[in-house]
Design an enzyme around this catalytic site. Structure first.
Site, short mmCIF file in Angstrom:
data_model
loop_
_atom_site.label_atom_id
_atom_site.label_comp_id
_atom_site.label_asym_id
_atom_site.label_seq_id
_atom_site.Cartn_x
_atom_site.Cartn_y
_atom_site.Cartn_z
CB CYS A 164 -0.92 0.09 1.21
SG CYS A 164 -1.91 -1.35 1.49
CE LYS A 220 12.73 -9.76 -12.55
NZ LYS A 220 13.34 -9.22 -11.46
NE ARG A 240 4.47 2.02 -0.45
CZ ARG A 240 5.52 1.64 0.24
NH1 ARG A 240 6.73 1.87 -0.25
NH2 ARG A 240 5.40 1.05 1.39
CD1 TRP A 293 -0.30 -5.86 -3.86
CD2 TRP A 293 -0.13 -6.62 -1.76
NE1 TRP A 293 0.14 -7.15 -3.91
CE2 TRP A 293 0.25 -7.64 -2.65
CE3 TRP A 293 -0.10 -6.87 -0.40
CZ2 TRP A 293 0.67 -8.90 -2.21
CZ3 TRP A 293 0.30 -8.12 0.04
CH2 TRP A 293 0.69 -9.12 -0.86
CG ASN A 328 2.06 0.20 4.08
OD1 ASN A 328 1.77 -0.95 3.77
ND2 ASN A 328 3.28 0.68 3.97
N GLY A 329 0.22 -1.79 6.39
CA GLY A 329 0.75 -2.72 7.41
C GLY A 329 -0.33 -3.72 7.78
CD GLU A 386 16.30 -11.61 -10.91
OE1 GLU A 386 15.89 -12.18 -9.88
OE2 GLU A 386 15.81 -10.55 -11.31
CG HIS A 395 20.25 -35.49 -9.09
ND1 HIS A 395 20.87 -36.69 -8.84
CD2 HIS A 395 21.22 -34.66 -9.54
CE1 HIS A 395 22.15 -36.59 -9.10
NE2 HIS A 395 22.40 -35.37 -9.53
CE LYS A 403 10.87 -1.28 -8.12
NZ LYS A 403 11.17 -2.53 -8.82
CD GLU A 432 9.18 -10.28 -10.57
OE1 GLU A 432 10.19 -10.22 -11.30
OE2 GLU A 432 8.94 -9.46 -9.68
C1 F6R Z 1 11.39 -8.95 -8.26
C2 F6R Z 1 11.29 -7.99 -7.20
C3 F6R Z 1 11.18 -8.50 -5.80
C4 F6R Z 1 12.15 -7.71 -4.91
C5 F6R Z 1 11.99 -8.14 -3.44
C6 F6R Z 1 13.00 -7.44 -2.54
O1 F6R Z 1 11.46 -8.36 -9.51
O2 F6R Z 1 11.30 -6.82 -7.42
O3 F6R Z 1 11.45 -9.86 -5.73
O4 F6R Z 1 13.45 -7.96 -5.34
O5 F6R Z 1 10.70 -7.83 -3.02
O6 F6R Z 1 12.88 -6.06 -2.64
P1 F6R Z 1 13.98 -5.08 -2.09
O7 F6R Z 1 15.18 -5.23 -2.93
O8 F6R Z 1 13.35 -3.73 -2.18
O9 F6R Z 1 14.25 -5.49 -0.67
#
Ligand code: F6R
Length: 610
Positions: A2, A493, A27, A70, A96-97, A489, A512, A605, A496
């Site tokens: 949020c 990507k 957010r 969110w 937020n929380g 990674e 395995h 994010k 996501e």
């Molecule tokens: C993936 C992504 C998330 C963040 C994760 C940690 O694309 O953005 O997996 O990497 O939420 O976020 P930070 O780096 O802000 O602690």
């Protein structure tokens, strides 16, 4: 997660809140809402959906709060959207929380006659504030907010207004909230980007702090004790151009293409900063790196760099598992890697380390974020604002900084030995290793150029996605050694933003068990660096079972159904040059599938909840 924004000043608040809230949409984007005060009444509008799909918000008044959600408790809906109000419609609150003890509080408040409209945990807070709020007896809004906060458990950043007072009250515990100080006006936001076009003067609140902003003044106190806090104003330098797409179709694409430029900035982070953290690492008996998501993958890559280059065993632990796993004491250094500096799990791990008397360092993108404030040492990434929810440029910057650290330590080992007073001979740099370090340093300087070159593959990558990635729904990403985290990674990507299943694993692990999945509906993406011969036998194993393979190759291997070539570099540097290729593979697949690239479903994010 949020996003929260508040404004008190002379302008019409709703248009300022509207513009500011759009900047926080990363957010959370399932619903939104606004509350203002005018004529001693609350004016409220809220709805399900994205704030960026709304053309205009018009409410009267120059004091207001807003929220982009969110959802955690209660699905996205107009009723569950914030602000929430009390029974008498005098108080409005955004949050937020998560309020952990909301169920017991809700039951008690219901017994006392409060009527609840939503399914959210947040609504208990506004009714609880109502319980304590007695303006007729001189109990002001901030008094009621402190009393309520002292009765709740959980995490929160809140902003609250009352129709009866010309003020906004904000407070935080484990969720971010920053104050912005303008000319005769004040802002509150979940981060500085919300108000940066209006002011760069800010005070980030710390846990248990409450701010009361009124037309001519602000006051910050500890809401547990009521004691006044003396906080310094910080000036943030940030480039506003970053919040525009500059001709790209999506922020994510813009951010992928910004990488050469951003990595030049990372190469220029001053040597002293790198040396300071390298020295701290050297002095520690044990070193942990903690992070989650994409930042965890950067940390996992560095584990190989620290061991291969600097012969230093560093333990990398997912921050959500840290408390269960880490063995800490005062000679332990814990490094948090976090783009936002606000991720709940990472902050929790860092705070746990602090409680155990560890030294705390961090690698963070957002200046003045909580992670920077709790750390003894911070290296700021300088990646600029990343708006696409999928992390791209902030990830490669983290890689660059971590590789610079490992190289620094590797060189320090050599210097240690050349000094006759030191006896750490184990670390002697052989000529081979010394030459290798010079080669890597040379390649590191050229990484921005290599990435530019890798990005020229975009048309080819796009055509591969159209041929291979749209109709198939399952993908394995495989890599060996230093490119095992690359595989993780790459898969992250892809998942996501395409919503297709992708799984990263060490190439050697495939046989395995997972190899049983190879079929017409399970393709493989293999990362093949210059010096790697071993992974090619894993590739053959897949081919002999009829599996289709796309190779992302930093060399000459040609064993694949399709090959994406990136510049030929050493194994050590290869995770950096592979990144643009798998980022674009995910991007173009998601575009072809019509996904919401910058705001994928269910994601936010910055994950500021447990
Ligand atoms: C993936 C992504 C998330 C963040 C994760 C940690 O694309 O953005 O997996 O990497 O939420 O976020 P930070 O780096 O802000 O602690």
């Amino acid at each position: 997660m949020c996003g929260i924004v508040g404004y008190l000043g002379n302008e019409e608040t709703s248009s300022i809140l509207f513009e500011s809230l759009k900047r926080l949409e990363y957010r959370g984007y399932d619903s939104f809402g606004f509350a203002t005060i005018h004529d001693n009444k609350l004016w409220i509008t809220k709805d399900k959906g994205k704030i960026s799909d709304v053309v205009q918000i018009k409410l009267p008044g120059s004091i207001g709060i807003s929220h982009t959600r969110w959802s955690t408790h209660g699905p996205p809906s107009k009723i569950n959207a914030h602000p929430h109000t009390d029974c008498k419609n005098r108080i409005a609150l955004v949050h937020n929380g998560i309020i952990a003890n909301y169920l017991s509080l809700r039951n008690k408040l219901k017994e006392r006659g409060h009527i609840f409209k939503s399914e959210t945990d947040t609504e208990v807070l506004v009714h609880l504030i109502e319980e304590y709020y007695k303006p007729e007896d001189g109990v002001k809004l901030e008094d009621a907010v402190s009393s309520a906060l002292n009765a709740v458990e959980g995490t929160y950043a809140i902003t609250v207004i009352s129709a009866l007072e010309k003020k906004i009250v904000g407070a935080r515990k484990e969720s971010p909230l920053v104050l912005g100080i303008g000319n005769s006006c004040f802002y509150l936001g979940s981060d500085i980007s919300s108000f940066l076009p209006y002011t760069n003067k800010t005070i980030p609140l710390d846990d248990f702090e409450m701010v009361v902003i009124e037309p001519e003044s602000y006051k910050i106190t500890d809401f547990r004790t009521g004691l006044l806090k003396d906080k310094k104003i910080t000036k943030i330098e940030w480039n506003q151009k970053e919040s525009s797409k500059e001709g790209f179709d999506h922020f994510m694409l813009k951010e992928i293409f910004e990488q050469p430029q951003i990595l030049k900035i990372a190469l220029n982070i001053c040597e002293e900063e790198i040396s300071k953290l390298a020295e701290t690492i050297k002095e520690a008996d044990n070193v942990y790196i903690t992070a989650t998501g994409t930042s965890l993958h950067a940390a996992m890559t560095s584990e190989y760099w620290f061991s291969k280059l600097a012969k230093l065993p560093v333990r990398v632990v997912d921050s959500s598992e840290f408390e269960e796993k880490a063995v800490l004491d005062e000679k332990t250094l814990v490094i948090g890697v976090t783009q936002s500096g606000e991720t709940y799990d990472t902050l929790r791990a860092m705070n746990y380390a602090k409680k155990n008397n560890c030294k705390l360092a961090s690698i963070v993108n957002i200046p003045s974020s909580t992670a920077t404030r709790i750390s003894d040492i911070t290296i700021l990434q300088g990646s600029g604002m990343e708006i696409g929810v999928a992390a791209t440029k902030t990830f490669t910057t983290q890689l660059m900084i971590l590789l610079r650290l490992a190289l620094k330590l590797a060189k320090n080992n050599g210097e240690t030995v050349s000094s006759p007073t030191m006896k750490n001979e184990r670390c002697l740099l052989s000529k081979d290793v010394g030459d290798k370090i010079s080669e890597i340093e040379e390649q590191l300087k050229n990484v921005p150029r290599y990435i530019e070159e890798a990005l020229t593959q975009k048309e080819k990558i796009k055509s591969i996605t159209e041929k291979y990635c749209i109709n198939v729904k399952n993908f394995l990403y495989i890599g060996k050694g230093i490119n095992y985290p690359t595989a993780l990674e790459g898969a992250l990507k892809f998942k996501e933003i395409t919503y297709h299943h992708a799984e990263g694993m060490p190439a050697g692990f495939l046989k395995h068990g997972t190899i049983s999945l190879i079929s017409d509906d399970m393709y493989t993406i293999a990362f093949v660096p210059r010096d790697d011969r071993k992974i090619l036998s894993n590739v053959e194993e897949i081919k002999s079972r009829g599996g289709k393979i796309i190779g992302i190759v930093s060399g000459t291997a040609k064993h694949f159904d399709e090959t994406i070539n990136v510049p030929r570099v050493s194994d050590i540097v290869s995770p950096l040059v592979f990144a643009p290729a798998y980022q674009l593979l995910a991007y173009y697949t998601a575009v072809a599938l019509g996904r919401d690239i910058d705001q994928p479903r269910h994601l936010a994010k910055t994950v500021t909840v447990e």
